[in-house]
Design an enzyme around this catalytic site. Sequence first.
Site, short mmCIF file in Angstrom:
data_model
loop_
_atom_site.label_atom_id
_atom_site.label_comp_id
_atom_site.label_asym_id
_atom_site.label_seq_id
_atom_site.Cartn_x
_atom_site.Cartn_y
_atom_site.Cartn_z
N LYS A 33 36.80 54.62 22.51
CA LYS A 33 37.66 53.58 21.95
C LYS A 33 36.92 52.23 21.93
O LYS A 33 35.87 52.10 22.57
CB LYS A 33 38.95 53.48 22.76
N TYR A 242 25.19 20.48 29.27
CA TYR A 242 26.47 19.77 29.21
C TYR A 242 26.94 19.36 30.60
O TYR A 242 26.86 20.14 31.55
CB TYR A 242 27.56 20.68 28.62
C1 LIG Z 1 40.32 54.03 28.50
C2 LIG Z 1 40.96 55.28 28.93
C3 LIG Z 1 40.20 56.32 29.50
C4 LIG Z 1 38.76 56.14 29.92
O1 LIG Z 1 38.78 55.38 31.10
P1 LIG Z 1 37.45 54.96 31.89
O2 LIG Z 1 37.96 54.25 33.08
O3 LIG Z 1 36.71 54.05 30.97
O4 LIG Z 1 36.69 56.18 32.21
C5 LIG Z 1 40.82 57.53 29.72
N1 LIG Z 1 42.14 57.72 29.44
C6 LIG Z 1 42.91 56.72 28.93
C7 LIG Z 1 44.35 56.99 28.64
C8 LIG Z 1 42.36 55.48 28.67
O5 LIG Z 1 43.13 54.51 28.19
#
Ligand SMILES: *Cc1c(COP(=O)(O)O)cnc(C)c1O
Length: 345
Positions: A33, A242
Amino acid sequence: MSTAKLTINLDALVTNWQNLNAMTNCETAAVVKANGYGLDAARVAKALATGGARNFFVAAAEEGVALRRALGPGPGISVFSGHMEGDTRLLKEFQLAPMLNSLDQMLRHFETLPGHTFGVQLDSGMNRLGMEPAEWAAVRDIALGQKPVLLMSHLACSDEPSHPMNAQQLQVFREMTDGLEVPRSLAATGGILLGRDYHFDLCRPGVGLYGGAPYGDALPVVQLDLPVIQTRDVEPGESVGYGNTWVAQAPSRIATVAAGYADGLHRTMMNHGIDLFAGKTRCPVVGRISMDLITVDITALSEVPASLTLLNEVQTVDHLATAAGTIGYEILTSMGHRYARTYQG
Ligand SMILES: *Cc1c(COP(=O)(O)O)cnc(C)c1O
């Protein structure tokens, strides 16, 4: 060229997946994702598919479309946000499996795409996504009648192995799914590390693949090199950047490198032990991080390098995250769009 160079080691990524896979007796999918945690979902997923991954998870149907285009038919692609209004055509056309998370989504799915692959997301206590125990008890038989391919839930505290929430969620998930004879998934990266009880039929690691905590044994996947645009020598009493927050105590050589908070390098990171590297030599960040530039004390170097390294095997996304008061996930997903990305492997 004044753009910073982000090098992504796909071999290390695949090794991380294979090592996590070897810790389980079940199938290991990959979560890609947010554009593969900022590293390019298409390239990441293609490398992982070549390395053996057969199932991928994204957050939204649109991400699934891009991934299907990259991977072609074959690999499974599942969508965490389920079947939202407006998703029907994409789910069908691009063979995406929604992880249905409410009664509304179920009704929509069974009505608009009968017979189309789906999973069900159950809420075992995180109170974020999925059906709660009472809701699930009410609709379970209808859902099972439509043959879900996966029953999944997500752990809220898996990065803290001793947190009592882990065992509590495991128990709730078991109560909701025991005896149903549908493949089950509970573990992301943290859940894999909690051990066999948490693995069920499929694990879904994300951050560990990309080299981040809580997978302590992960190989680093990213290297970030920032080109030196200019150098100057400053005398004791001269300030840099800055707000004049840094004042030279001794004659110093300062390098100005290209990247800043607009590239996801949080301004709050300064003064928290983040250095740039010339080979193995640490060069401290001095003064404030600005939008496109960072100033670095390179007095210790005998020659001015063409670039200085911010992320390497010594200083990882998790070090940057700690310095910025965040987590490695956020450092990865905020990695600058203007970096020149190079893929190895
Ligand atoms: C993002 C997510 C994962 C992966 O999690 P990690 O901690 O990055 O391994 C798995 N399941 C769900 C539902 C997620 O939202």
